[in-house]
Design a protein around this motif. Structure first.
Motif, PDB file in Angstrom:
ATOM      1  N   GLN A  78      -2.230  -1.073  -0.980  1.00 25.24           N
ATOM      2  CA  GLN A  78      -3.021  -1.369  -2.190  1.00 25.24           C
ATOM      3  C   GLN A  78      -1.150  -0.779  -3.071  1.00 25.24           C
ATOM      4  O   GLN A  78      -1.460  -1.801  -3.897  1.00 25.24           O
ATOM      5  N   GLU A  79      -0.545   0.056  -2.524  1.00 27.09           N
ATOM      6  CA  GLU A  79       0.679  -0.231  -3.298  1.00 27.09           C
ATOM      7  C   GLU A  79       1.779  -2.312  -2.945  1.00 27.09           C
ATOM      8  O   GLU A  79       2.554  -1.982  -4.428  1.00 27.09           O
ATOM      9  N   MET A  80       1.418  -1.487  -2.031  1.00 24.89           N
ATOM     10  CA  MET A  80       2.407  -3.442  -1.956  1.00 24.89           C
ATOM     11  C   MET A  80       1.576  -4.818  -2.789  1.00 24.89           C
ATOM     12  O   MET A  80       2.219  -5.445  -3.423  1.00 24.89           O
ATOM     13  N   LEU A  81      -0.080  -4.811  -2.660  1.00 20.71           N
ATOM     14  CA  LEU A  81      -0.624  -5.582  -3.569  1.00 20.71           C
ATOM     15  C   LEU A  81      -0.218  -5.280  -5.330  1.00 20.71           C
ATOM     16  O   LEU A  81      -0.220  -6.152  -5.767  1.00 20.71           O
ATOM     17  N   ARG A  82      -0.275  -4.218  -5.886  1.00 17.30           N
ATOM     18  CA  ARG A  82       0.389  -3.810  -7.055  1.00 17.30           C
ATOM     19  C   ARG A  82       2.103  -4.460  -7.270  1.00 17.30           C
ATOM     20  O   ARG A  82       1.757  -4.906  -8.703  1.00 17.30           O
ATOM     21  N   ALA A  83       2.492  -4.866  -6.570  1.00 11.31           N
ATOM     22  CA  ALA A  83       3.951  -4.870  -7.001  1.00 11.31           C
ATOM     23  C   ALA A  83       3.479  -6.197  -6.577  1.00 11.31           C
ATOM     24  O   ALA A  83       4.882  -6.417  -7.459  1.00 11.31           O
TER      25      ALA A  83
END
Length: 84
Positions: A78-83
Motif C-alpha cells: 500500500q505504501e509503494m502504491l501511494r508513492a
C-alpha cells in the motif's frame, strides 16, 4: 480482533480438553463466534463453521505468524502504491 480471539479460544480448548475426559464430544461457541469442539472427529477450534480447524499449538502459531507476515506485506505494498 480475530487473532486474539483465536488465541483465547485455543486456550479454552486446551484447558477444557485437559480437564474433561470424554467418551463423546462437546461443542461450544467461543469469542467472535468461533466453534470450539472437544473430542470427536473435528476436535479443535474453527474460525467459521468447520473452516481452518486447529488443534495444536504449532498450528495456531504458524497461522498467526503467516497472518502477521501477510499484514506487513500488505502495508508495504500500500505504501509503494501511494508513492506512485
Amino acid at each position: 480482533k480475530y487473532i486474539q480471539a483465536w488465541k483465547n479460544n485455543f486456550d479454552t480448548y486446551t484447558k477444557l480438553k485437559a480437564e474433561l475426559k470424554l467418551d463423546g464430544n462437546i461443542e461450544t461457541i467461543g469469542e467472535v463466534g468461533m466453534k470450539v469442539s472437544i473430542g470427536g472427529y473435528l476436535d479443535g477450534v474453527c474460525i467459521d463453521g468447520w473452516h481452518m480447524r486447529v488443534n495444536t499449538r504449532e498450528e495456531i502459531e504458524e497461522i498467526i505468524r503467516d497472518y502477521k507476515m501477510a499484514k506487513n506485506k500488505a502495508t508495504k505494498i500500500q505504501e509503494m502504491l501511494r508513492a506512485l
